[in-house]
Design a protein around this motif. Sequence first.
Motif, PDB file in Angstrom:
ATOM      1  N   PHE A 142       2.851   1.596  -5.575  1.00 22.29           N
ATOM      2  CA  PHE A 142       2.076   2.813  -5.357  1.00 22.29           C
ATOM      3  C   PHE A 142       2.313   3.264  -3.915  1.00 22.29           C
ATOM      4  N   ALA A 143       2.720   4.517  -3.768  1.00 26.70           N
ATOM      5  CA  ALA A 143       2.961   5.064  -2.434  1.00 26.70           C
ATOM      6  C   ALA A 143       1.645   5.472  -1.783  1.00 26.70           C
ATOM      7  N   LEU A 144       1.492   5.152  -0.520  1.00 26.05           N
ATOM      8  CA  LEU A 144       0.304   5.570   0.214  1.00 26.05           C
ATOM      9  C   LEU A 144       0.384   7.060   0.513  1.00 26.05           C
ATOM     10  N   VAL A 145      -0.719   7.742   0.374  1.00 23.77           N
ATOM     11  CA  VAL A 145      -0.796   9.169   0.698  1.00 23.77           C
ATOM     12  C   VAL A 145      -2.114   9.460   1.396  1.00 23.77           C
ATOM     13  N   LYS A 146      -2.112  10.532   2.141  1.00 23.19           N
ATOM     14  CA  LYS A 146      -3.352  11.059   2.719  1.00 23.19           C
ATOM     15  C   LYS A 146      -3.500  12.487   2.234  1.00 23.19           C
ATOM     16  N   THR A 147      -4.659  12.792   1.658  1.00 26.69           N
ATOM     17  CA  THR A 147      -4.896  14.109   1.075  1.00 26.69           C
ATOM     18  C   THR A 147      -5.665  14.990   2.044  1.00 26.69           C
ATOM     19  N   TYR A 148      -5.172  16.215   2.215  1.00 29.60           N
ATOM     20  CA  TYR A 148      -5.819  17.215   3.056  1.00 29.60           C
ATOM     21  C   TYR A 148      -6.280  18.360   2.153  1.00 29.60           C
ATOM     22  N   GLY A 149      -7.555  18.713   2.209  1.00 29.92           N
ATOM     23  CA  GLY A 149      -8.062  19.772   1.355  1.00 29.92           C
ATOM     24  C   GLY A 149      -8.529  19.228   0.014  1.00 29.92           C
TER      25      GLY A 149
END
Length: 213
Positions: free
Chosen positions: A111-118
């Motif tokens: 699983f790729a790490l992501v940061k969500t904006y909005g």
Amino acid sequence: MNAFHDVRFPLAISFGATGGPERRNEIVQLVSGREKRNARQALARRHYDAGTGLRSLDDVHEVLAFFEARRGSLHGFRFRDPFDMKSCRPSETPTEHDQTIGTGDGVTERFALVKTYGEGQEAVRRPITHPVADAVLVAVDGVLKETSLDYAVDGETGELVFQPGAVPAVGAVVTAGFVFDVPVRFDIERLSVSLSAFRAGQIPSIPLVEILA
């Protein structure tokens, strides 16, 4: 051959740097006076100036040595963005519930790490490829997992890799919290520093640019 050096730009200097994300949009004004706007790239690219973080001649020497070791713009490296370096707000401490990473299917191990904006359809999911491995926290359906026993962080891609027997089940929500660095390179081929100018408070420009995967 150019490569990525898994070393971090001096933290004390990076915390005084300036910069942030850049969006590349194409704006065309029509005969009617209306505008037509198109995004030229899907994700923002971050630019920084580390020169504003210099506080002493020792700092200058440290940057010069770092520049030489990277062969100028040839090799990339880690940079700690002073404004955006956590999965949560800057004033908060990361927890395993900060970001939704994905949903299990009983088979997928990575699983790729992501940061969500909005939020909603307008939200942007930014890939996080250079987390601080020992600062990553992971939960599956709200249950905190143990590093090494349940998962590991791939040092090359930054992905979460679940161990056999710990692969998220069908429908299980995977969440994570983390501290991360930005992969960058020097956006300059020559450093120019004058001692007289530096002592007079004239800070040299040391541009850095994000390396997009």
